[in-house]
Design a protein around this motif. Structure first.
Motif, PDB file in Angstrom:
ATOM      1  N   ASN A   1      -8.277  10.065  -2.503  1.00 35.70           N
ATOM      2  CA  ASN A   1      -8.379   9.360  -0.999  1.00 35.70           C
ATOM      3  C   ASN A   1      -9.769   9.118  -0.733  1.00 35.70           C
ATOM      4  O   ASN A   1      -9.986   7.952  -0.118  1.00 35.70           O
ATOM      5  CB  ASN A   1      -7.938  10.427   0.182  1.00 35.70           C
TER       6      ASN A   1
ATOM      7  N   ASP B   1       0.729   4.315  -2.988  1.00 33.21           N
ATOM      8  CA  ASP B   1       0.473   5.536  -2.478  1.00 33.21           C
ATOM      9  C   ASP B   1       1.726   6.479  -3.037  1.00 33.21           C
ATOM     10  O   ASP B   1       1.331   7.692  -3.446  1.00 33.21           O
ATOM     11  CB  ASP B   1       0.363   5.732  -0.917  1.00 33.21           C
TER      12      ASP B   1
ATOM     13  N   ARG C   1      -7.735   5.694  -0.522  1.00 34.53           N
ATOM     14  CA  ARG C   1      -6.351   5.729  -0.265  1.00 34.53           C
ATOM     15  C   ARG C   1      -5.833   6.503   0.914  1.00 34.53           C
ATOM     16  O   ARG C   1      -6.585   7.034   1.566  1.00 34.53           O
ATOM     17  CB  ARG C   1      -5.666   6.398  -1.683  1.00 34.53           C
ATOM     18  N   HIS C   2      -4.647   6.561   1.278  1.00 35.39           N
ATOM     19  CA  HIS C   2      -4.095   7.324   2.241  1.00 35.39           C
ATOM     20  C   HIS C   2      -2.826   8.117   1.711  1.00 35.39           C
ATOM     21  O   HIS C   2      -1.802   8.164   2.500  1.00 35.39           O
ATOM     22  CB  HIS C   2      -3.527   6.279   3.498  1.00 35.39           C
ATOM     23  N   LEU C   3      -3.181   8.912   0.716  1.00 34.87           N
ATOM     24  CA  LEU C   3      -2.324   9.769   0.305  1.00 34.87           C
ATOM     25  C   LEU C   3      -1.770  10.980   1.381  1.00 34.87           C
ATOM     26  O   LEU C   3      -3.051  11.258   1.789  1.00 34.87           O
ATOM     27  CB  LEU C   3      -2.615  10.468  -0.841  1.00 34.87           C
TER      28      LEU C   3
ATOM     29  N   HIS D   1       1.029   9.490  -5.682  1.00 38.51           N
ATOM     30  CA  HIS D   1       1.492  10.706  -5.152  1.00 38.51           C
ATOM     31  C   HIS D   1       2.338  11.287  -6.097  1.00 38.51           C
ATOM     32  O   HIS D   1       2.047  12.581  -6.517  1.00 38.51           O
ATOM     33  CB  HIS D   1       2.480  10.799  -3.914  1.00 38.51           C
TER      34      HIS D   1
ATOM     35  N   HIS E   1       5.915  13.457   2.649  1.00 41.57           N
ATOM     36  CA  HIS E   1       6.117  12.061   1.605  1.00 41.57           C
ATOM     37  C   HIS E   1       7.593  11.813   1.780  1.00 41.57           C
ATOM     38  O   HIS E   1       8.346  11.342   1.003  1.00 41.57           O
ATOM     39  CB  HIS E   1       6.063  12.567   0.176  1.00 41.57           C
TER      40      HIS E   1
ATOM     41  N   GLN F   1       0.789  -1.250   0.141  1.00 36.88           N
ATOM     42  CA  GLN F   1      -0.028  -0.013  -0.036  1.00 36.88           C
ATOM     43  C   GLN F   1       0.749   1.344  -0.010  1.00 36.88           C
ATOM     44  O   GLN F   1       0.568   2.258  -0.765  1.00 36.88           O
ATOM     45  CB  GLN F   1      -1.093  -0.019   1.243  1.00 36.88           C
ATOM     46  N   ASN F   2       2.121   1.079   0.733  1.00 33.32           N
ATOM     47  CA  ASN F   2       2.799   2.480   0.767  1.00 33.32           C
ATOM     48  C   ASN F   2       3.427   2.510  -0.651  1.00 33.32           C
ATOM     49  O   ASN F   2       3.816   3.726  -0.950  1.00 33.32           O
ATOM     50  CB  ASN F   2       3.897   2.169   1.552  1.00 33.32           C
TER      51      ASN F   2
END
Length: 227
Positions: A109, A75, A114-116, A79, A120, A71-72
């Motif tokens: 999101n 993202d 999502r978890h943007l 991004h 960053h 997931q990271n």
């Protein structure tokens, strides 16, 4: 997991269809071994015939040095795709993560769960993972300032570079003194190795722990030798 080129290209196509209506042109993917970032959308800037500036030659850099949850990684890709969307459409945002970026990020999101985030950067744990764990010899300059602060610089193992740094930094009226060491402690792997006339502030007590087994060097401004 560590992303590979095929995975990144597949996710780019997938997210392009889902989130950007397939309007993002294909972009070169670069796999990065960097210690300082997870992803970047890089480009060049040129001036047009009418005096305006435009961005071009976009590339997507994704860090493949670090193990991250899937997931990271996703993202991170999304991004940077937002940056790409803003850049390739020559949109003028209020800042790097300005109003346009935030609007697109918030919409993604909400719609796609999502978890943007705007932030960053690597976490402390991710930075630790990125550091090279191999032992190697480093020339370490410890710069002591008159205000009580301590900084270090990892120098190339080239005599002229060492002397140049030692003499020029030592002549700065803010500097109380410079000490040179040779060390194989992997702590020093995290610092850039160059002859640039700068240094990184560190905690003096922590530094002494990592220099406990180091070899002391003596420099007279013209030569360097072991003590």
């Amino acid at each position: 997991m560590k992303a590979d080129r095929q995975y990144i290209e597949k996710k780019f196509e997938e997210f392009n269809r889902q989130m950007f209506a397939g309007k993002l042109p294909p972009i070169p993917i670069e796999l990065s071994d960097a210690k300082t970032f997870l992803g970047q959308c890089v480009f060049k800037i040129r001036r047009t015939l009418f005096g305006k500036t435009e961005k071009y030659d976009f590339r997507l850099r994704i860090n493949t040095r670090i193990d991250l949850p899937e997931q990271n990684i996703e993202d991170t890709i999304i991004h940077e795709m937002i940056h790409y969307y803003i850049g390739v459409n020559q949109l003028k945002d209020t800042s790097a993560h300005g109003q346009i970026f935030r609007q697109i990020m918030d919409a993604i999101n909400v719609k796609y769960g999502r978890h943007l985030t705007i932030s960053h950067r690597m976490t402390k744990e991710q930075r630790e993972q990125a550091y090279d764990k191999r032992q190697r010899w480093h020339v370490v300059a410890v710069v002591e300032f008159k205000n009580g602060k301590t900084a270090i610089k990892v120098l190339p193992r080239i005599l002229q570079r060492i002397l140049n740094y030692y003499n020029k930094i030592g002549a700065d009226n803010r500097v109380a003194g410079i000490k040179l060491y040779m060390s194989k402690d992997i702590f020093f792997n995290r610092f850039p190795n160059s002859g640039a006339l700068n240094a990184t502030y560190v905690d003096g007590k922590e530094l002494q722990e990592h220099l406990s087994d180091a070899l002391k060097l003596l420099c007279d401004g013209k030569q360097v030798r072991k003590i």
